[in-house]
Design a protein around this motif. Sequence first.
Motif, short mmCIF file in Angstrom:
data_model
loop_
_atom_site.label_atom_id
_atom_site.label_comp_id
_atom_site.label_asym_id
_atom_site.label_seq_id
_atom_site.Cartn_x
_atom_site.Cartn_y
_atom_site.Cartn_z
N ALA A 47 0.82 -1.21 0.00
CA ALA A 47 0.00 0.00 0.00
C ALA A 47 0.86 1.26 0.00
O ALA A 47 0.34 2.36 -0.21
CB ALA A 47 -0.93 0.00 1.22
N ILE A 48 2.14 1.10 0.25
CA ILE A 48 3.04 2.25 0.28
C ILE A 48 3.64 2.43 -1.11
O ILE A 48 4.58 1.74 -1.50
CB ILE A 48 4.14 2.05 1.34
N THR A 49 3.07 3.35 -1.86
CA THR A 49 3.54 3.68 -3.19
C THR A 49 3.89 5.15 -3.22
O THR A 49 3.52 5.92 -2.31
CB THR A 49 2.46 3.39 -4.25
N LEU A 50 4.59 5.58 -4.25
CA LEU A 50 4.91 7.00 -4.37
C LEU A 50 3.63 7.83 -4.39
O LEU A 50 3.56 8.90 -3.78
CB LEU A 50 5.73 7.26 -5.63
N ARG A 51 2.62 7.32 -5.07
CA ARG A 51 1.36 8.06 -5.17
C ARG A 51 0.64 8.15 -3.84
O ARG A 51 0.17 9.22 -3.44
CB ARG A 51 0.45 7.40 -6.20
N SER A 52 0.55 7.01 -3.12
CA SER A 52 -0.18 7.03 -1.85
C SER A 52 0.53 7.88 -0.81
O SER A 52 -0.11 8.60 -0.03
CB SER A 52 -0.37 5.61 -1.32
N VAL A 53 1.86 7.84 -0.80
CA VAL A 53 2.61 8.65 0.15
C VAL A 53 2.46 10.13 -0.18
O VAL A 53 2.26 10.97 0.71
CB VAL A 53 4.10 8.24 0.15
N ALA A 54 2.54 10.47 -1.47
CA ALA A 54 2.39 11.86 -1.87
C ALA A 54 1.02 12.40 -1.48
O ALA A 54 0.90 13.53 -0.99
CB ALA A 54 2.59 11.99 -3.38
N ALA A 61 3.48 13.65 -6.56
CA ALA A 61 4.42 12.54 -6.48
C ALA A 61 5.84 12.91 -6.92
O ALA A 61 6.82 12.47 -6.29
CB ALA A 61 3.90 11.36 -7.30
N PRO A 62 6.02 13.71 -7.98
CA PRO A 62 7.40 14.05 -8.39
C PRO A 62 8.19 14.79 -7.32
O PRO A 62 9.43 14.80 -7.36
CB PRO A 62 7.19 14.93 -9.62
N SER A 63 7.50 15.41 -6.34
CA SER A 63 8.21 16.12 -5.27
C SER A 63 8.97 15.18 -4.36
O SER A 63 9.82 15.61 -3.57
CB SER A 63 7.21 16.94 -4.44
N ASP A 70 12.96 5.99 -5.33
CA ASP A 70 11.95 4.98 -5.63
C ASP A 70 11.29 4.50 -4.33
O ASP A 70 11.67 4.92 -3.24
CB ASP A 70 12.57 3.79 -6.39
N GLN A 71 10.32 3.61 -4.48
CA GLN A 71 9.59 3.10 -3.32
C GLN A 71 10.48 2.31 -2.36
O GLN A 71 10.36 2.46 -1.14
CB GLN A 71 8.39 2.27 -3.78
N PRO A 72 11.37 1.43 -2.85
CA PRO A 72 12.24 0.72 -1.91
C PRO A 72 13.08 1.64 -1.03
O PRO A 72 13.37 1.32 0.13
CB PRO A 72 13.13 -0.14 -2.83
N ALA A 73 13.48 2.78 -1.57
CA ALA A 73 14.26 3.73 -0.77
C ALA A 73 13.42 4.30 0.36
O ALA A 73 13.92 4.53 1.47
CB ALA A 73 14.79 4.85 -1.66
N ILE A 74 12.12 4.54 0.10
CA ILE A 74 11.23 5.00 1.17
C ILE A 74 11.09 3.93 2.23
O ILE A 74 11.17 4.19 3.43
CB ILE A 74 9.85 5.38 0.60
N MET A 75 10.89 2.69 1.80
CA MET A 75 10.73 1.59 2.74
C MET A 75 12.00 1.39 3.57
O MET A 75 11.93 1.10 4.77
CB MET A 75 10.39 0.31 2.00
N LEU A 76 13.16 1.55 2.95
CA LEU A 76 14.41 1.44 3.69
C LEU A 76 14.46 2.49 4.79
O LEU A 76 14.86 2.20 5.92
CB LEU A 76 15.61 1.59 2.76
#
Length: 218
Positions: A47-54, A61-63, A70-76
């Motif tokens: 459920a954690i995607t660039l769009r959902s987080v933005a 999302a581009p911000s 990318d998404q893995p970097a957010i999860m890390l």
Amino acid sequence: MKETTPAETAAPKPTRARNRRGEGNRLRDDIVSAATELLDETGDERAITLRSVARRVGIAAPSIYPHFPDQPAIMLAVVQGEFAELGRELRICAEQAGDDPRDRLFAICEGYLRYAREHPERYRTMFGGLWMPSLGDSSVTEADLADLGLDTMELLIGALSECVATGQSTSADPGGDAIALWLGLHGLAHQRAVTRVHFWPPDTGDRIIASLAHLTAT
């Protein structure tokens, strides 16, 4: 047609105010906090995607890209933050337990189990839920993953070593036995999370700690 997740279709927060000069890291922190909130609410790393987080933060999302590629970097970043928080909580547990090495070891272990119980979604993700990035296809490196939880393990090794030094443990290999102790705690935490009916004695945690840490009788 691409299927969207509930997190992506939820109403976005109001547009986020632009950071003042010198507050560039604030957006990064907001992104990580938003991802953590989504994890707590959905229990699903997908459920954690660039769009959902933005949408949660209130930005386009581009911000996100200047802070996370990318998404893995957010999860890390989420996982790193939780390991850091776990380490802080365990250090507090050790400090509050006083000067006795045995009490400090038990406090650290009990704090670990409590964290797993109180934050089940975060704990599962920290130890490889669905978040298993492909190292060749993301910004996450093997070194990033190797360092996760290292400070917590060092805290456990230090506590067990103190027990050995004061004659409260007969361990001949505090480093190896600390790893075995962690595996025992992790197994108990996992079973508590997935088993609805607990058939084990209430002092199972104490037995695991005393046995795997080779503690002497009091």
